[in-house]
Design an enzyme around this catalytic site. Structure first.
Site, PDB file in Angstrom:
ATOM      1  CB  CYS A 166       4.831   0.960   2.454  1.00 22.78           C
ATOM      2  SG  CYS A 166       6.492   1.378   2.158  1.00 22.78           S
ATOM      3  CB  CYS A 169      13.596   3.172   0.517  1.00 19.90           C
ATOM      4  SG  CYS A 169      14.007   1.968  -0.750  1.00 19.90           S
ATOM      5  CB  CYS A 197       9.490   3.532  -6.074  1.00 20.65           C
ATOM      6  SG  CYS A 197      10.635   2.149  -6.188  1.00 20.65           S
ATOM      7  CB  CYS A 235       3.685  -6.037   5.366  1.00 20.18           C
ATOM      8  SG  CYS A 235       4.638  -5.171   4.140  1.00 20.18           S
ATOM      9  CB  CYS A 295       7.104   4.193  -2.696  1.00 16.19           C
ATOM     10  SG  CYS A 295       7.597   3.613  -1.073  1.00 16.19           S
TER      11      CYS A 295
HETATM   12  S1  SF4 Z   1       8.555   0.803  -3.235  1.00 15.93           S
HETATM   13 FE1  SF4 Z   1       9.328   2.241  -1.683  1.00 15.93          FE
HETATM   14  S2  SF4 Z   1      10.296   0.962  -0.150  1.00 15.93           S
HETATM   15 FE2  SF4 Z   1      10.034  -0.331  -1.981  1.00 15.93          FE
HETATM   16  S3  SF4 Z   1      11.963  -0.084  -3.116  1.00 15.93           S
HETATM   17 FE3  SF4 Z   1      10.588   1.488  -3.909  1.00 15.93          FE
HETATM   18  S4  SF4 Z   1      11.042   3.339  -2.676  1.00 15.93           S
HETATM   19 FE4  SF4 Z   1      11.894   1.553  -1.599  1.00 15.93          FE
END
Ligand code: SF4
Length: 344
Positions: free
Chosen positions: A330, A112, A116, A105, A119
């Site tokens: 992650c 980012c 989200c 991965c 995350c």
């Molecule tokens: S899950 Fe995390 S890394 Fe993936 S787009 Fe959403 S905020 Fe970004």
């Protein structure tokens, strides 16, 4: 002067470089082979280049390979590697061995912009885009590189928000001068950034995974703010224009959160949203993260949800949970490292 990295240059870029340096034109293919087939770590190892060519290259470049700076091993064989990028920034790659396959991965950004809710990388905010070289380095410097069978662009960052670098990295993975992998070995996961999604679909044959997580737009926007700019309903409509019935696979990622998106009403909406589309749904177990009021579902609830979708004709799987003991969610390890270095 900081040297530039050769790793991450495409064949066309290497051709332009050797021309600029006055080297023979066939050297571009030779350098590509040293970088991507033999995977050397220094220009001195490129022994079929003349001494003069090597010294010209060394004035401005190095290979740019950098081994991981840290690793966490799970009892189930999963290994989370931490790579240093730029100054005191870090990204993670997760190596997941299975019976006859081994998947990596790979990350595309430090942090980012998508925020989200579920995350850890999203909570970090955005720091920088990776270069194609920093993406490719996660593969060539992986201790288990020779065993890899698959790559998923599902690590830190939204790959379509760094499309130019990701596109080059995908070219290097699939081109005959590069790793020469079949595009079927590669999956890119996205929240659905529209313009670059079209480019990804037109310019590559790699598999596509869309982060869905709720079929209800309002609820999805609460979990994934990107829904406000990139509506899942419009995205699914657009995907109907592409052919996923042959080699290229389309999947939707759905993390099941207890009491949030795990009801039969959600399952019915999901069926309605994806009706007629050649696709599959991957149900993912949620790994709790600090400061987030979301919980994972029981395996029983996940099985019930899967069985309902499957019995109504939507191919659905539950993704095996790997590396729980090393926080495979992650962004955990890099967040800790950057906090230690005072970067966040
Ligand atoms: S899950 Fe995390 S890394 Fe993936 S787009 Fe959403 S905020 Fe970004």
């Amino acid at each position: 002067m900081q040297k530039q990295s050769l790793l991450g240059l495409t064949l066309a870029e290497l051709q332009a470089l050797v021309k600029e340096l006055g080297m023979p034109s066939f050297s571009a293919g030779q350098i590509a082979s040293w970088l991507y087939v033999k995977r050397v770590t220094s220009i001195d190892e490129m022994t079929n280049l003349s001494l003069k060519s090597r010294s010209l290259l060394k004035e401005r470049f190095d290979v740019g390979a950098a081994a991981p700076v840290d690793a966490m091993r799970s009892v189930d064989g999963t290994v989370k590697y931490l790579y240093g990028v730029g100054e005191n920034h870090f990204v993670e790659s997760v190596y997941i061995p299975d019976d006859d396959r081994a998947t990596l991965c790979v990350s595309s950004q430090v942090g980012c912009k998508m925020h989200c809710k579920f995350c850890m990388t999203g909570k970090q905010g955005f720091s920088m885009n990776l270069t194609a070289g920093q993406i490719i380095n996660q593969i060539v410097s992986l201790p288990e590189c020779e065993r890899l069978t698959n790559v998923v662009m599902m690590g830190m960052g939204e790959p379509l928000d760094n499309w130019d670098a990701v596109q080059k990295a995908l070219e290097i993975m699939t081109a005959p001068y590069g790793f020469a992998w079949s595009p079927k070995r590669i999956t890119l996961s996205t929240v659905g950034l529209r313009k670059n999604l079209r480019r990804f679909l037109l310019e590559t044959d790699c598999h596509l995974a869309v982060s869905l997580h709720s079929p209800l737009p309002q609820q999805r926007a609460g979990l994934m703010p990107a829904e406000k700019a990139f509506s899942i309903v419009d995205l699914v409509d657009e995907l109907r224009n592409y052919d996923f019935s042959k080699q290229r696979r389309l999947s939707f990622e759905y993390i099941l959160f207890k009491g949030v998106n795990d009801s039969m009403a959600h399952a019915k909406e999901l069926l309605k949203l994806l009706r007629g589309l050649d696709c599959r749904v991957n149900l993912i177990r949620f790994h709790a993260i600090p400061g987030v009021d979301l919980e994972g579902c029981s395996m029983e609830a996940m099985t019930t949800f899967r069985d309902y979708l499957t019995s109504h004709g939507l191919f659905t799987t539950i993704r095996a949970s790997r590396g729980e003991d090393i926080f495979a969610a992650c962004g955990m390890l890099s967040t800790a490292k950057m906090e230690e270095k005072g970067r966040i």
